[in-house]
Design a protein around this motif. Structure first.
Motif, short mmCIF file in Angstrom:
data_model
loop_
_atom_site.label_atom_id
_atom_site.label_comp_id
_atom_site.label_asym_id
_atom_site.label_seq_id
_atom_site.Cartn_x
_atom_site.Cartn_y
_atom_site.Cartn_z
N LYS A 72 -3.50 -17.15 -24.47
CA LYS A 72 -3.80 -16.72 -25.84
C LYS A 72 -2.85 -17.41 -26.82
O LYS A 72 -3.28 -17.93 -27.86
CB LYS A 72 -3.68 -15.20 -25.95
CG LYS A 72 -4.07 -14.63 -27.30
CD LYS A 72 -4.01 -13.10 -27.26
CE LYS A 72 -4.49 -12.47 -28.54
NZ LYS A 72 -3.56 -12.58 -29.64
N PHE A 73 -1.57 -17.46 -26.49
CA PHE A 73 -0.58 -18.11 -27.34
C PHE A 73 -0.91 -19.60 -27.51
O PHE A 73 -0.87 -20.12 -28.62
CB PHE A 73 0.82 -17.94 -26.74
CG PHE A 73 1.91 -18.60 -27.55
CD1 PHE A 73 2.53 -17.92 -28.57
CD2 PHE A 73 2.30 -19.90 -27.28
CE1 PHE A 73 3.54 -18.52 -29.32
CE2 PHE A 73 3.30 -20.52 -28.02
CZ PHE A 73 3.92 -19.83 -29.04
N MET A 74 -1.24 -20.27 -26.40
CA MET A 74 -1.56 -21.69 -26.48
C MET A 74 -2.78 -21.92 -27.36
O MET A 74 -2.80 -22.84 -28.19
CB MET A 74 -1.77 -22.28 -25.08
CG MET A 74 -0.47 -22.45 -24.32
SD MET A 74 -0.59 -23.47 -22.82
CE MET A 74 -1.60 -22.47 -21.77
N ALA A 75 -3.80 -21.09 -27.19
CA ALA A 75 -5.02 -21.24 -28.00
C ALA A 75 -4.71 -21.06 -29.49
O ALA A 75 -5.29 -21.76 -30.34
CB ALA A 75 -6.08 -20.24 -27.55
N HIS A 116 6.23 -26.14 -12.72
CA HIS A 116 4.82 -26.06 -13.13
C HIS A 116 4.53 -24.62 -13.56
O HIS A 116 5.25 -23.69 -13.20
CB HIS A 116 3.87 -26.43 -11.98
CG HIS A 116 3.94 -27.85 -11.56
ND1 HIS A 116 3.74 -28.90 -12.42
CD2 HIS A 116 4.17 -28.41 -10.34
CE1 HIS A 116 3.84 -30.05 -11.76
NE2 HIS A 116 4.11 -29.77 -10.48
N ARG A 117 3.45 -24.46 -14.29
CA ARG A 117 2.91 -23.14 -14.62
C ARG A 117 3.95 -22.19 -15.21
O ARG A 117 4.00 -21.02 -14.88
CB ARG A 117 2.24 -22.53 -13.38
CG ARG A 117 1.06 -23.35 -12.89
CD ARG A 117 0.37 -22.76 -11.71
NE ARG A 117 0.99 -23.03 -10.43
CZ ARG A 117 0.97 -24.20 -9.80
NH1 ARG A 117 0.38 -25.24 -10.34
NH2 ARG A 117 1.55 -24.33 -8.62
N GLN A 171 -5.59 -26.65 -22.41
CA GLN A 171 -4.70 -26.93 -21.27
C GLN A 171 -4.98 -25.99 -20.11
O GLN A 171 -5.15 -26.45 -18.97
CB GLN A 171 -3.22 -26.85 -21.68
CG GLN A 171 -2.29 -27.16 -20.52
CD GLN A 171 -0.84 -27.27 -20.93
OE1 GLN A 171 -0.52 -27.35 -22.10
NE2 GLN A 171 0.04 -27.29 -19.96
N TRP A 172 -5.03 -24.71 -20.37
CA TRP A 172 -5.33 -23.73 -19.32
C TRP A 172 -6.67 -23.06 -19.54
O TRP A 172 -7.11 -22.28 -18.68
CB TRP A 172 -4.24 -22.68 -19.23
CG TRP A 172 -2.96 -23.15 -18.58
CD1 TRP A 172 -2.76 -24.33 -17.94
CD2 TRP A 172 -1.73 -22.43 -18.50
NE1 TRP A 172 -1.48 -24.40 -17.46
CE2 TRP A 172 -0.82 -23.25 -17.80
CE3 TRP A 172 -1.31 -21.20 -18.96
CZ2 TRP A 172 0.48 -22.86 -17.54
CZ3 TRP A 172 0.00 -20.81 -18.70
CH2 TRP A 172 0.88 -21.63 -18.00
N GLY A 173 -7.32 -23.34 -20.67
CA GLY A 173 -8.62 -22.73 -20.94
C GLY A 173 -8.54 -21.21 -20.87
O GLY A 173 -7.57 -20.60 -21.30
N ASN A 174 -9.57 -20.60 -20.28
CA ASN A 174 -9.61 -19.15 -20.16
C ASN A 174 -9.28 -18.63 -18.77
O ASN A 174 -9.32 -17.43 -18.54
CB ASN A 174 -11.02 -18.65 -20.54
CG ASN A 174 -11.32 -18.91 -21.99
OD1 ASN A 174 -10.46 -18.75 -22.85
ND2 ASN A 174 -12.54 -19.31 -22.28
N HIS A 175 -8.96 -19.55 -17.83
CA HIS A 175 -8.83 -19.09 -16.44
C HIS A 175 -7.69 -19.71 -15.64
O HIS A 175 -7.48 -19.31 -14.50
CB HIS A 175 -10.15 -19.32 -15.71
CG HIS A 175 -10.52 -20.77 -15.64
ND1 HIS A 175 -11.09 -21.43 -16.68
CD2 HIS A 175 -10.37 -21.66 -14.65
CE1 HIS A 175 -11.28 -22.70 -16.33
NE2 HIS A 175 -10.85 -22.86 -15.11
N LYS A 176 -6.96 -20.64 -16.17
CA LYS A 176 -5.88 -21.25 -15.40
C LYS A 176 -4.55 -20.64 -15.80
O LYS A 176 -4.37 -20.28 -16.96
CB LYS A 176 -5.84 -22.76 -15.65
CG LYS A 176 -7.02 -23.49 -15.05
CD LYS A 176 -6.88 -24.98 -15.31
CE LYS A 176 -8.10 -25.73 -14.79
NZ LYS A 176 -8.04 -27.14 -15.15
#
Length: 167
Positions: free
Chosen positions: A28-31, A99-100, A38-43
Motif C-alpha cells: 500500500k505504501f509503495m502504491a 530481499h523483501r 514492484q510488488w503489485g497486489n500479491h508479492k
C-alpha cells in the motif's frame, strides 16, 4: 528515561500472519509513493515467505516487543546478479543479499537499522529495487549503498542494483 529494546532475529513461523500484514502495508505504501508495480497486489506470496522462514533466511526487527521491519537475508549468490548492465558491481567478492525488506511503518528508521545490521554481518551486501522505488533508493544511498547498474529478474523485470562494501 525508558530503555528501548531492539533485536534482529530469525522469524518464527507462528509470526507469519503478522509478517504478511506488514508486507500488505508495504504494498500500500509503495502504491501511494509512485511504485505500484514492484510488488503489485500479491508479492511476496505467503508461500514464498513461509519458505524463507523455514529455510532460516527471514528476519524480523523487533522494537519493544513489536515487529517493526521484516526482510530476507542470506550469505548466498543470487543468479540474477551474475549479469549487470549499464555498470559494474564494486567487486566480485562473496556477498550477502537482502530481499523483501518491508517496514511496518511504526518505527522511524527501521529499514536503515536493518540495512546497517546486514552490513555488520558481511563483507559485501547486495540488494535490488524497482526504478520507481525512490524511498528505498534514498534509504540505501543514505546507508552507503552505491547504485551499480541494472539487473533483470527471472521474469525479465529490470531492477536497479545496489552494493555496499562493508569491511
Amino acid at each position: 528515561m525508558e530503555t528501548v529494546t531492539r533485536e534482529i532475529r530469525l522469524t518464527k513461523l507462528i509470526e507469519l500472519d503478522q509478517v504478511m500484514e506488514i508486507y500488505a502495508h508495504a504494498r500500500k505504501f509503495m502504491a501511494e509513493h509512485d511504485n505500484p508495480t514492484q510488488w503489485g497486489n500479491h508479492k511476496p506470496s505467503r508461500e514464498q515467505i513461509e519458505s524463507d522462514i523455514q529455510a532460516g533466511k527471514h528476519y524480523v526487527y523487533v522494537v519493544d516487543g513489536q515487529i517493526a521491519c521484516v526482510f530476507y537475508f542470506a550469505h548466498e549468490t543470487d543468479p540474477t546478479y551474475e549479469k549487470i548492465y549499464d555498470g559494474n558491481w564494486q567487486n566480485n567478492e562473496n556477498y550477502a543479499v537482502v530481499h523483501r525488506i518491508a517496514s511496518a511503518g511504526t518505527v522511524k528508521g527501521a529499514g536503515s537499522f536493518c540495512m546497517q545490521w546486514a552490513a555488520s554481518q558481511a563483507d559485501n551486501v547486495r540488494i535490488d529495487t524497482h526504478e520507481n522505488n525512490y524511498v528505498m533508493q534514498n534509504m540505501l544511498k543514505k546507508n552507503g549503498f552505491v547504485h551499480c547498474g541494472t539487473i533483470f529478474l527471472e521474469d525479465g523485470e529490470p531492477r536497479w542494483a545496489f552494493h555496499k562494501v562493508c569491511k
